[in-house]
Design an enzyme around this catalytic site. Structure first.
Site, PDB file in Angstrom:
ATOM      1  CE  LYS A   1      -4.441   0.912   0.125  1.00  0.00           C
ATOM      2  NZ  LYS A   1      -5.543   0.112  -0.433  1.00  0.00           N
TER       3      LYS A   1
ATOM      4  N   GLY B   1     -20.706   6.242   2.920  1.00  0.00           N
ATOM      5  CA  GLY B   1     -19.808   6.603   1.824  1.00  0.00           C
ATOM      6  C   GLY B   1     -20.615   6.780   0.555  1.00  0.00           C
TER       7      GLY B   1
ATOM      8  N   GLY C   1     -18.597   7.273  -2.574  1.00  0.00           N
ATOM      9  CA  GLY C   1     -17.519   7.360  -3.547  1.00  0.00           C
ATOM     10  C   GLY C   1     -17.596   6.190  -4.511  1.00  0.00           C
ATOM     11  CG  ASN C   2     -14.806   3.327  -7.387  1.00  0.00           C
ATOM     12  OD1 ASN C   2     -14.495   2.235  -6.929  1.00  0.00           O
ATOM     13  ND2 ASN C   2     -15.069   3.505  -8.664  1.00  0.00           N
TER      14      ASN C   2
HETATM   15  P1  NAD Z   1     -13.683   7.488  -2.492  1.00  0.00           P
HETATM   16  O1  NAD Z   1     -12.639   8.488  -2.155  1.00  0.00           O
HETATM   17  O2  NAD Z   1     -14.165   7.357  -3.893  1.00  0.00           O
HETATM   18  O3  NAD Z   1     -14.998   7.734  -1.587  1.00  0.00           O
HETATM   19  C1  NAD Z   1     -14.952   7.819  -0.192  1.00  0.00           C
HETATM   20  C2  NAD Z   1     -16.341   8.212   0.292  1.00  0.00           C
HETATM   21  O4  NAD Z   1     -16.351   8.190   1.717  1.00  0.00           O
HETATM   22  C3  NAD Z   1     -16.748   9.624  -0.127  1.00  0.00           C
HETATM   23  O5  NAD Z   1     -18.124   9.635  -0.461  1.00  0.00           O
HETATM   24  C4  NAD Z   1     -16.532  10.437   1.144  1.00  0.00           C
HETATM   25  O6  NAD Z   1     -17.368  11.592   1.231  1.00  0.00           O
HETATM   26  C5  NAD Z   1     -16.918   9.405   2.186  1.00  0.00           C
HETATM   27  N1  NAD Z   1     -16.402   9.710   3.509  1.00  0.00           N
HETATM   28  C6  NAD Z   1     -15.165  10.122   3.860  1.00  0.00           C
HETATM   29  N2  NAD Z   1     -15.108  10.301   5.191  1.00  0.00           N
HETATM   30  C7  NAD Z   1     -16.332   9.985   5.670  1.00  0.00           C
HETATM   31  C8  NAD Z   1     -16.905   9.967   6.956  1.00  0.00           C
HETATM   32  N3  NAD Z   1     -16.204  10.304   8.045  1.00  0.00           N
HETATM   33  N4  NAD Z   1     -18.214   9.580   7.082  1.00  0.00           N
HETATM   34  C9  NAD Z   1     -18.934   9.245   6.002  1.00  0.00           C
HETATM   35  N5  NAD Z   1     -18.441   9.237   4.755  1.00  0.00           N
HETATM   36  C10 NAD Z   1     -17.156   9.606   4.595  1.00  0.00           C
HETATM   37  O7  NAD Z   1     -13.128   6.095  -1.931  1.00  0.00           O
HETATM   38  P2  NAD Z   1     -13.494   4.629  -2.421  1.00  0.00           P
HETATM   39  O8  NAD Z   1     -12.554   4.243  -3.489  1.00  0.00           O
HETATM   40  O9  NAD Z   1     -14.964   4.490  -2.614  1.00  0.00           O
HETATM   41  O10 NAD Z   1     -13.053   3.794  -1.126  1.00  0.00           O
HETATM   42  C11 NAD Z   1     -13.895   3.641   0.005  1.00  0.00           C
HETATM   43  C12 NAD Z   1     -13.323   2.542   0.908  1.00  0.00           C
HETATM   44  O11 NAD Z   1     -13.206   1.343   0.160  1.00  0.00           O
HETATM   45  C13 NAD Z   1     -11.919   2.804   1.467  1.00  0.00           C
HETATM   46  O12 NAD Z   1     -11.817   2.185   2.739  1.00  0.00           O
HETATM   47  C14 NAD Z   1     -11.020   2.089   0.475  1.00  0.00           C
HETATM   48  O13 NAD Z   1      -9.772   1.739   1.020  1.00  0.00           O
HETATM   49  C15 NAD Z   1     -11.868   0.871   0.198  1.00  0.00           C
HETATM   50  N6  NAD Z   1     -11.557   0.183  -1.045  1.00  0.00           N
HETATM   51  C16 NAD Z   1     -11.619   0.819  -2.246  1.00  0.00           C
HETATM   52  C17 NAD Z   1     -11.356   0.112  -3.396  1.00  0.00           C
HETATM   53  C18 NAD Z   1     -11.487   0.733  -4.759  1.00  0.00           C
HETATM   54  O14 NAD Z   1     -11.304   0.020  -5.750  1.00  0.00           O
HETATM   55  N7  NAD Z   1     -11.858   1.988  -4.876  1.00  0.00           N
HETATM   56  C19 NAD Z   1     -10.975  -1.230  -3.331  1.00  0.00           C
HETATM   57  C20 NAD Z   1     -10.929  -1.853  -2.088  1.00  0.00           C
HETATM   58  C21 NAD Z   1     -11.232  -1.137  -0.955  1.00  0.00           C
END
Ligand code: NAD
Length: 428
Positions: free
Chosen positions: A107, A219, A221-222
């Site tokens: 990471k 959340g 996000g993605n």
């Molecule tokens: P992202 O940056 O696209 O979205 C994160 C979301 O979380 C946003 O909507 C943000 O507003 C919200 N957020 C942040 N702090 C917050 C809080 N305190 N309370 C509520 N919402 C909050 O990130 P992502 O890629 O969707 O990743 C989200 C999680 O999934 C992370 O833990 C990441 O490590 C994990 N993850 C992501 C992937 C990937 O392919 N994107 C793969 C495996 C794991």
């Protein structure tokens, strides 16, 4: 990262220790796997738009590469710490092992807040990160990818810098690239869709049709967006999402009890997954406190934001109606909360299984990039569904047979595979 007293690495080690005891692992294997193999910490000088030079702190941690080149995302976050990166690298090792792909865990991160950086400054951080670590990563060593607040564009700047340094094309260096330049179709959907493939299988086991279920998601996000898309397609109803509000510096929950409209919400969401509060209110969403997503009377909870969100302090607020928790985020649930979830017999789909769709598709991207031949979307998603479903079934069969908590069953499978590989190679 949200709470500075929380240490994700200590939590990852505590989870490991519990299963190392269960497996009766020897001391050498424990000592090897409790810590990362290699860690890099470096400074990235960037000339800012206003002329001064700011120094950003960068990290790369390679936890273990016994089963193949290590693999893991890069986070840009103001509260990033080396211990968070250590934990996430360790979880990547288990994630690749549980879905049985030939990769290890790593990471990376940079302490920065992209909300306050221009595109030019972000490009300099990406290129600077690569300049510091180029010798120690590579398609056969360690393959980065996006994570929180990093995007395909960031991956492309990083690839471009690496190729400039190496003087050749290495599309397999990095995954999560734009589809037009070596990315895989399906990668943006992969993590969220993967979460829902596991939810679908869990519902099958519990004998509940998806169309009779309601979910609440933390959340937007993605991961959350694509999880919601597929969950709605299989008939489920989402009544809540929560996200961070950059202006107010707190999170809010947005609720519509007859079901959120995904496209309508996407229209009022920024590129960081932040929903515009006043526009949501105009669209008749209830605007509730950030932790309200956890307290709803729903069947399924999907934490898909950050680590340390379901804790000893708030776990009792989970409604009696909740049957499944599918961890889209990494490390959202603490060991204290796990105890209560297990006692209440809630079906937990642990993070490194539930969100393994991202790395699985990244692995597909790497394979396609290395052979310079690309599959169509159906082929990618078909292969992804197969990998996720068979990993889910293996974990849930073991949990049932050995009467294990799902997280422990997933760990037993993943740690056994990694420990066995260390033994077979003669490392321990
Ligand atoms: P992202 O940056 O696209 O979205 C994160 C979301 O979380 C946003 O909507 C943000 O507003 C919200 N957020 C942040 N702090 C917050 C809080 N305190 N309370 C509520 N919402 C909050 O990130 P992502 O890629 O969707 O990743 C989200 C999680 O999934 C992370 O833990 C990441 O490590 C994990 N993850 C992501 C992937 C990937 O392919 N994107 C793969 C495996 C794991």
């Amino acid at each position: 990262m949200a709470d500075q007293s929380f240490n994700a690495f200590e939590m990852a080690q505590a989870q490991f220790d519990k299963v190392a005891d269960l497996l009766d692992l020897d001391k050498g294997t424990r000592d090897l796997l409790r810590f990362p193999t290699r860690e890099y910490m470096f400074s990235i000088p960037v000339r800012m738009d206003e002329g001064q030079v700011n120094i950003f702190r960068g990290f790369r941690v390679q936890h273990n590469d016994v089963r193949g080149p290590s693999k893991g995302g890069i986070r840009f976050h103001p509260l990033e710490t080396i211990d968070t990166v250590r934990a996430l690298s360790m979880w990547m090792t288990w994630k690749c092992a549980v879905v049985d792909i030939p990769l290890g865990g790593s990471k990376g991160g940079v302490v920065c807040d992209p909300h306050n950086l221009s595109n030019r400054e972000l490009e300099q951080i990406c290129r600077g990160w690569i300049r510091q670590i180029a010798r120690d990563i590579g398609p056969l060593r360690d393959v980065p990818a996006p994570d929180i607040m990093t995007s395909p564009q960031h991956m492309l700047w990083m690839l471009d810098e690496y190729e400039a340094i190496m003087g050749a094309k290495y599309p397999g260096l990095i995954t999560g690239k734009p589809v037009s330049l070596g990315g895989s179709l399906g990668r943006v959907e992969a993590t969220g869709f993967g979460v829902v493939y596991t939810v679908r299988e869990a519902l099958k086991e519990l004998g509940i049709p998806p169309e009779n279920t309601v979910a609440s998601v933390q959340g937007f996000g993605n991961v959350a967006q694509y999880a919601i898309r597929l969950y709605q397609q299989i008939g489920g109803k989402v009544i809540c999402v929560s996200c961070w509000d950059q202006n107010d510096q707190i999170s809010y929950t947005y609720r519509k009890t007859d079901g959120i409209n995904l496209d309508e919400l996407l229209n009022i969401t920024d590129r960081f997954g932040g929903i515009n509060k006043s526009k949501a209110s105009d669209l008749w969403y209830d605007v509730l406190p950030g932790d309200a997503w956890l307290e709803q009377d729903v069947d399924i909870l999907i934490p898909a934001a950050l680590e340390n969100q379901i804790t000893g302090v708030n776990v009792e607020k989970i409604s009696k109606q909740v049957k499944i928790i599918a961890e889209g985020a990494n490390g959202p649930t603490t060991p204290e909360a796990d105890k209560v979830i297990a006692e209440r017999n809630i079906f937990l789909i642990p993070d490194f299984l539930a969100n393994a769709g991202g790395v699985t598709c990244s692995y597909f991207e790497q394979v396609q990039s290395n052979m310079n031949y690309y599959w169509d979307l159906d082929e990618v998603l078909g292969k992804l569904d197969m990998k996720m479903t068979s990993a889910f079934i293996a974990v849930s069969d073991l949990a049932r047979k050995k009467k294990l908590f799902m997280r422990d069953a997933a760990y037993v499978i993943a740690i056994s595979r990694v420990a066995q590989a260390c033994k077979d190679r003669g490392w321990v």
